[in-house]
Design a protein around this motif. Structure first.
Motif, PDB file in Angstrom:
ATOM      1  N   GLU A 260      36.640  41.508  42.404  1.00  0.00           N
ATOM      2  CA  GLU A 260      37.204  40.329  43.393  1.00  0.00           C
ATOM      3  C   GLU A 260      38.291  40.551  43.994  1.00  0.00           C
ATOM      4  OE1 GLU A 260      38.821  40.765  40.356  1.00  0.00           O
ATOM      5  OE2 GLU A 260      40.472  40.429  40.197  1.00  0.00           O
ATOM      6  N   HIS A 289      32.578  33.557  39.267  1.00  0.00           N
ATOM      7  CA  HIS A 289      33.958  34.014  38.107  1.00  0.00           C
ATOM      8  C   HIS A 289      34.604  34.760  40.058  1.00  0.00           C
ATOM      9  CE1 HIS A 289      36.807  35.940  35.436  1.00  0.00           C
ATOM     10  NE2 HIS A 289      36.534  37.250  36.907  1.00  0.00           N
ATOM     11  N   GLU A 290      33.731  35.711  40.464  1.00  0.00           N
ATOM     12  CA  GLU A 290      34.210  36.444  41.389  1.00  0.00           C
ATOM     13  C   GLU A 290      34.998  35.919  42.629  1.00  0.00           C
ATOM     14  OE1 GLU A 290      35.443  39.392  40.261  1.00  0.00           O
ATOM     15  OE2 GLU A 290      34.125  39.728  38.882  1.00  0.00           O
ATOM     16  N   HIS A 293      37.957  33.897  42.667  1.00  0.00           N
ATOM     17  CA  HIS A 293      38.870  34.486  42.710  1.00  0.00           C
ATOM     18  C   HIS A 293      39.826  34.541  44.074  1.00  0.00           C
ATOM     19  CE1 HIS A 293      39.491  36.614  38.635  1.00  0.00           C
ATOM     20  NE2 HIS A 293      38.922  37.451  39.035  1.00  0.00           N
ATOM     21  N   GLU A 323      43.066  35.347  35.217  1.00  0.00           N
ATOM     22  CA  GLU A 323      41.542  35.562  34.776  1.00  0.00           C
ATOM     23  C   GLU A 323      40.688  34.071  34.215  1.00  0.00           C
ATOM     24  OE1 GLU A 323      39.229  37.753  35.820  1.00  0.00           O
ATOM     25  OE2 GLU A 323      40.526  39.233  36.896  1.00  0.00           O
ATOM     26  N   TYR A 393      40.723  37.057  29.188  1.00  0.00           N
ATOM     27  CA  TYR A 393      39.439  36.123  29.736  1.00  0.00           C
ATOM     28  C   TYR A 393      39.131  35.246  29.140  1.00  0.00           C
ATOM     29  CZ  TYR A 393      38.863  40.044  32.986  1.00  0.00           C
ATOM     30  OH  TYR A 393      38.714  40.561  33.684  1.00  0.00           O
TER      31      TYR A 393
END
Ligand SMILES: [Zn+2]
Length: 596
Positions: A260, A289-290, A293, A323, A393
């Motif tokens: 990220e 997910h990324e 961030h 995370e 995670y």
């Protein structure tokens, strides 16, 4: 009143004066690729010295988001300095530092080469067709820590027509970019070559999907349309897009991973990503997910994660939020965007819970300590990691799931984790950062109940997680996978190594662990009959749980006999499904959580 007025005016004058007098000059880098097929880039950097007789240069030893000291300077060679055509004396003053005698020159020019041949999101790759560059392994800066702009000009091979980076383009100059400070430079990957670029707008913000490597089989139009839906789902959670623009940088290079950045992410994927539904959803989950961030960890962060000292570890106990919660939202955004189905989403969340519940290390390491020790454990896994550590995670995502249900239940469905994340964002985003107590308080305020004791239990202890409340709230249950025949197992993982059957992991609490089977043992025979590298599963099928078998292994070439009493395979009890008898209310809550 008057006194205050004069003081304010005086301060204003001083500030204005110093801003003009001390506007720091930029460092100017030119990157060249005279022989990219050798994996090298040439860097020429011009540093202002303020006419100091000596300046010290520094290279970061790690990259934020990837918490391991990686010693990037080991890929630097041939560093030399000149001023006005004269060679300057350079002395290495630390593994990642160089001291240069300036001779009083106002600027010095430093040249060095960087070897880039690590296809990961935290390092560099240079080859004949393209370059993927990250800030930390590329740019040597002044060690004085004065905030100053850094400018980058890419002098590209003739065949390379494009470049893409979240850095601000310098008007009128091709492939030239400006970072307001070193942090921004480190936080901005650069792709150069002939990338495929698709753009779309959400909320008036320009988004770029950039594909480099071999995107010939990658359906860029479809991916851009779906990434846009993920952006919209993300905005649905956090309510605002705070970046000036966003770059989804995806390297199509048969590798994996993602990192990220504030206004971008860098991911790696297979060329076949868009060709099968399963691979595509996995990639979209990574995108979710990324991308999430950009709020959670880049703008809303544990207080310890910035400003960074790039030469030493940044210890935080908050990565299970940074995370884990991001992982929870990654797949959730994809579901809410309509890009995965409810069973697919529940399957993904079940995988997450299974990772926690089947890991012996969950009983050893609290998740806040997994975060703190990420520098020596998470990013340095070994054959014993499963036994001694927990993954922040998966456990963080499991906690987010439980917390989401808890807040919904406590508020009669009026509020949820989305609302709580927005409150945390309003309170602590930007330069502030949060302490974990502040984060707990924000969550508690939104839930209307004191969640501190619950957080202490799930975050700072190794007590087992209790999913009962969350399952009950959404009308879910764990439905064990029917194993048909419960196999007998000794509980060691193996790999085939040139025809040898080699033990890779011995989980705590398994027959293999108790019998003294060791990692790197080569299994030769079971009950005096040879077992071949691909034959262990079939051989175990000859036995049932409770049977005692004699294992012949080679350990550093000496033959060792071990007696192992087989156990039933642990099975997969953590598969989450809707209850067939779920009430209309529970079904409505499920829909409210996952979207239609
Ligand atoms: Zn992440």
């Amino acid at each position: 009143m008057l006194h205050v007025f004069f003081a304010t005016l005086a301060a204003l004058v001083v500030m204005t004066h110093s801003a003009t007098a001390q506007a720091p000059e930029p460092i100017r880098y030119t990157l060249r690729f005279p022989a990219p097929h050798t994996h090298y880039l040439d860097v020429e950097a011009v540093y202002p010295t303020s006419r100091r007789p000596q300046v010290e240069l520094m290279m970061a030893v790690w990259t934020p988001g990837s918490y391991l000291v990686r010693e990037y300077e080991r890929h630097v060679e041939g560093l030399a300095a000149t001023a006005g055509g004269k060679t300057l004396t350079v002395a290495k003053s630390a593994k990642n530092r160089w001291r240069i005698e300036t001779g009083g020159a106002a600027t010095i020019t430093v040249t060095y080469r960087v070897y880039g041949r690590e296809m990961t999101v935290r390092n560099n790759w240079v080859e004949s067709g393209f370059a993927m560059l990250n800030g930390a392994p590329t740019f040597i800066t002044l060690a004085d820590k004065t905030p100053r702009p850094h400018e980058v000009r890419l002098d590209l091979p003739a065949a390379w027509k494009g470049s893409a980076t979240p850095l601000t383009p310098v008007a009128g100059q091709s492939h030239t970019y400006r970072a307001e400070d070193f942090d921004t430079l480190v936080d901005s990957p650069i792709i150069a070559g002939n990338p495929v670029v698709k753009t779309f707008d959400v909320d008036g913000k320009r988004h770029h999907l950039v594909l480099e490597g071999d995107p010939s089989l990658f359906d860029a139009d479809r991916a851009a349309a779906d990434v846009k839906k993920i952006v919209e789902a993300g905005k649905g959670v956090m309510g605002r897009l705070d970046y000036p623009h966003y770059f989804f940088l995806n390297m199509v290079v048969e590798s994996g991973g993602g990192l990220e950045h504030k206004n971008a992410f860098l991911t790696m994927s297979s060329r076949y990503t868009t060709r099968t539904h399963r691979a595509y959803v996995n990639w979209l989950n990574l995108v979710g997910h990324e991308y999430f961030h950009n709020w959670n960890i880049k703008r809303l962060r544990p207080v310890e994660l910035g400003p960074f000292d790039y030469e030493t570890e940044a210890y935080t106990k908050g990565l299970w939020v940074g995370e884990g919660f991001t992982d929870y939202y990654g797949a959730l955004l994809v579901k809410r965007a309509g890009l995965s189905t409810e069973p697919e989403y529940l399957d993904e969340l079940s995988n997450t819970i299974e990772q926690v519940q089947l890991r012996p290390g969950r009983l050893v390491q609290p998740v806040d300590m997994a975060s703190f020790d990420t520098w020596i454990k998470q990013y340095r896994p070994d054959e014993n990691s499963l036994n001694t550590s927990i993954d922040y995670y998966s456990k963080g995502a499991a906690i987010a799931f439980m917390l989401d249900a808890k807040i919904r239940k406590a508020t009669g469905g009026a509020r949820n984790l989305d609302a709580a994340m927005r409150v945390a964002y309003e309170r602590y985003s930007g330069a502030k950062g949060y302490t974990l107590d502040q984060f707990y308080q924000a969550m508690s305020d939104v839930a209307g109940v004191d969640l501190m004791p619950w957080f202490a239990d799930v975050v700072s202890s190794t007590n087992e997680l209790d999913f009962t409340e969350a399952l009950e709230f959404f009308g879910l249950r764990f439905t064990p996978v029917d194993l048909k025949t419960a196999r007998a197992t000794m509980g060691a993982s193996t790999r085939a190594d040139n025809g040898r059957l080699v033990v890779t992991v011995v989980r705590r609490g398994t027959p293999a662990y108790d019998a003294g089977v060791n990692v790197d043992d080569e299994i030769l025979a079971v009950d005096d009959v040879r077992v071949r590298a691909d034959g262990l599963v079939a051989r175990m099928d000859q036995y049932k749980a409770g049977d005692r078998v004699r294992l012949l292994v080679a350990r550093r070439d000496r033959l060792v006999t071990l007696d192992v009493t087989l156990a039933p395979e642990p099975g997969r009890p953590w598969r989450m499904q809707p209850r067939p008898d779920a009430t209309a209310e529970q079904k409505a809550r499920l829909t409210s959580w996952l979207g239609q």
